[in-house]
Scaffold this motif. Structure first.
Motif, PDB file in Angstrom:
ATOM      1  N   ARG A 114       0.714  -1.238   0.062  1.00  0.00           N
ATOM      2  CA  ARG A 114       0.137  -0.178  -0.086  1.00  0.00           C
ATOM      3  C   ARG A 114       0.772   1.290   0.025  1.00  0.00           C
ATOM      4  O   ARG A 114       1.968   1.323   0.635  1.00  0.00           O
ATOM      5  N   HIS A 123      -4.572   2.885  -1.024  1.00  0.00           N
ATOM      6  CA  HIS A 123      -4.465   1.807  -2.389  1.00  0.00           C
ATOM      7  C   HIS A 123      -2.833   1.339  -2.738  1.00  0.00           C
ATOM      8  O   HIS A 123      -1.995   1.768  -1.926  1.00  0.00           O
ATOM      9  N   GLY A 360      -2.235   3.269  -6.127  1.00  0.00           N
ATOM     10  CA  GLY A 360      -3.395   2.775  -6.686  1.00  0.00           C
ATOM     11  C   GLY A 360      -3.966   3.128  -7.950  1.00  0.00           C
ATOM     12  O   GLY A 360      -4.869   2.634  -8.638  1.00  0.00           O
TER      13      GLY A 360
ATOM     14  N   GLU B  37     -14.185  -1.663  -5.933  1.00  0.00           N
ATOM     15  CA  GLU B  37     -13.497  -0.375  -6.220  1.00  0.00           C
ATOM     16  C   GLU B  37     -13.970   0.308  -4.757  1.00  0.00           C
ATOM     17  O   GLU B  37     -14.936   0.777  -4.732  1.00  0.00           O
TER      18      GLU B  37
END
Lengths: 394, 187
Positions: A114, A123, A360, B37
């Motif tokens: 992460r 993310h 992410g 998501e």
């Protein structure tokens, strides 16, 4: 996985799959502190503890610094120890992470990759584990849930035999929270494969008292560090030994790298983790169009397989290294600098770097295809920029 | 490969619905993948959940951008249906709404895809006494897209929840699935 094997699979998230590996290993001590996206591993493992499926002790500590401290204490006492963390949790462990490696304590830590703060982001990128690349821990990276599961079991034996702790990494959310078919090995087989563990110098062996972590100044510190360095370098041989045993036991190959349409490819991407799956899909499409593209997936990042990569990559025309972390102020990301350094004595290939997916940010097949197309032009064109950014605005 | 997007709000069970669909499809002998998501994790925020079903191993790790099937489990999220242009002509929309398929087409200016509507909120209120429309939506999705089988879906719900919520609650879920399966309208 083929259709026949699929019948044995169950739908598990990457985190659940790793928790099952932990259940099968049944470590003596698991000190842990929750952090997204690692938490799902400990949720699932804590359930195994409550249901009496494991005999070891789960210690809920008050911070990651304490978690790694408890890992060091328990492992030093002679116990088999596992934990898991992500991002800022790993950052808070930092001080003790180095101590675990220096004391040669074979702790297995699942790192659910992460992005590090700031700004805060939950993310995936690899900035957390990449920041630890000089800590003396070994590191492996998994492409999907099945690999994350297998790698955890492999890591336990690898770490204990090498007497070096290991981070077994998977992509946060992309792997940890995605549900995929996973084939679990037989419990008894896993037990037999990892065997019993007894540390060489357990603190609890009161007949053979030892001191761990004493003051070590200019007289011997350097020699100890030199030996530590030799130890992790030699661990590559141990990796191969354990991989052979793993294959014999489970019929599954684990290698330092995986080649995908690689041997006849002149245009190559080097990458790690879940992005490799998307790269494979891209390569399937481009191969159908007659393009000689391929992938080299790196599984073992520490110890870094420099010599092997030099042999594998020489003769290629153009290589793009994809890094999911930034190394601020350096000439490219960590994987790129390692690979360029490994290839320095060779005449080819040309090597360029793409930093991607920070925090992410999505990487899709279209982006990977653009990388292949772009680097293909470098076969004849001059490279103006060696370090580029993929999927970022501005 | 079939690619499915389930649009709901955090806490409404869109992620669970995608997982159950994937699990039932795996038991039917398919390769699967399901994921969500995540934005900031909070109740009520729009959440996109994805499911892939294929007869080959699924290696891709990216969001679904060209879905074959889109299900919207919260009526207030119909305006999120912005991806129909990227769907195949025979794509499938399964919507929790009191509107008819024709009214939805007119209101949302949808010229392609098959449109299925069902009042999943009412069904869930009838069955559970509260609005948790994800379970009935599974019945509607199955009727519209035939990704697994109705029996496979019911078996999955029973296997997954019997120990957790008991026989009576499982029966309510099965009823909700069956009602939505039978009441969904195509147009």
């Amino acid at each position: 996985m083929n259709t026949q094997e699929l019948k044995k699979a169950q739908a598990l998230s990457g985190a659940e799959a790793v928790a099952h590996a932990m259940r099968q290993i049944d470590p003596d001590v698991v000190p842990a502190y929750p952090i997204t996206p690692q938490t799902d591993i400990m949720h699932a493992f804590a359930k195994f503890v409550s249901d009496g499926k494991v005999t070891g002790e789960l210690i809920c500590v008050e911070s990651e610094h304490s978690a790694m401290s408890a890992c060091v204490g328990a492992s030093g006492a002679g116990a088999r120890v596992m934990t898991a963390t992500s991002a800022n949790g790993l950052a808070l462990m930092w001080e003790i992470v180095y101590i675990a490696a220096s004391l040669r304590l074979p702790i297995v830590m699942s790192v659910v990759n992460r992005a590090l703060s700031g700004p805060i982001n939950i993310h995936c990128d690899h900035s957390d584990s990449m920041g630890c690349r000089d800590s003396g821990w070994m590191q492996m990276y998994a492409e999907n849930n099945q690999e994350a599961y297998e790698q955890t079991i492999f890591s336990m034996k690898f770490a204990e035999r090498a007497k070096i702790p290991i981070m077994t990494c998977m992509d946060g959310f992309i792997t940890s929270h995605a549900v995929e078919p996973v084939i679990l090995f037989d419990d008894a087989k896993v037990k037999a494969f990892i065997g019993d563990y007894r540390g060489d110098w357990p603190l609890l062996d009161v007949d053979k008292p030892v001191t761990m972590g004493p003051l070590d100044l200019f007289d011997y510190y350097f020699e100890h560090k030199r030996k530590q360095s030799e130890g992790i370098y030699l661990a590559k041989n141990i990796f191969n030994e354990v991989a052979e045993e793993f294959d014999r036991t489970f019929g599954t190959k684990i290698d330092v790298v995986e080649k995908y349409f690689f041997d006849d490819a002149d245009t190559v991407i080097v990458a790690m983790s879940s992005t490799c799956g998307t790269a494979k899909v891209t390569i399937d499409k481009m191969r159908k169009e007659g393009k000689k593209v391929g992938l080299l997936k790196i599984r073992l990042f520490r110890p870094f397989p420099s010599w092997e990569l030099r042999q594998i990559l020489k003769g290629k025309k153009i290589v793009a290294v994809l890094d999911r972390s930034e190394s601020f102020g350096a000439f490219g990301g960590p994987l790129f600098t390692e690979i360029r350094s490994a290839m320095y004595e060779e005449k080819g290939p040309k090597i360029v770097n793409y930093i991607f997916g920070l925090g992410g940010r999505e990487i899709d097949a279209g982006m990977i295809e653009r990388v292949f197309t772009e680097i293909d032009a470098y076969k004849t064109n001059e490279i103006k920029e060696y370090v580029k950014y993929l999927g970022v605005r501005g | 490969m079939k690619e499915i997007i389930i649009i709901g709000r955090g806490g409404q069970g869109g992620k669970s619905a995608a997982t159950i669909l994937a699990e039932a499809a795996l038991e039917g002998g398919n390769f699967i993948q399901s994921f969500s998501e995540y934005g900031a994790e909070r109740q009520g925020a729009p959440v996109y959940s994805y499911c892939r079903i294929d007869d080959k191993e699924i290696r891709i790790h990216q969001g679904v951008t060209h879905p074959d099937i889109v299900a919207v489990i919260d009526p207030t999220l119909l305006p999120q249906l912005t991806m129909t242009e990227d769907m195949p002509d025979d794509g499938i929309l399964v919507l929790n709404t009191t509107l008819s398929p024709k009214d939805v087409r007119d209101k949302m200016n949808i010229r392609k895809c098959k449109v299925f509507t069902v009042n999943a909120t009412q069904i869930s209120i009838d069955c559970f006494g509260k609005a948790i429309p994800n379970t009935p939506m599974l019945g509607a999705i199955e009727r519209a897209a035939k990704l697994v089988t109705l029996d496979g879906l019911k078996k999955k719900i029973t296997d997954k929840f019997l120990r957790k919520i008991g026989e009576e609650a499982v029966k309510k879920n099965i009823t909700a699935i069956e009602r939505a399966y039978n009441e969904v309208k195509e147009g």
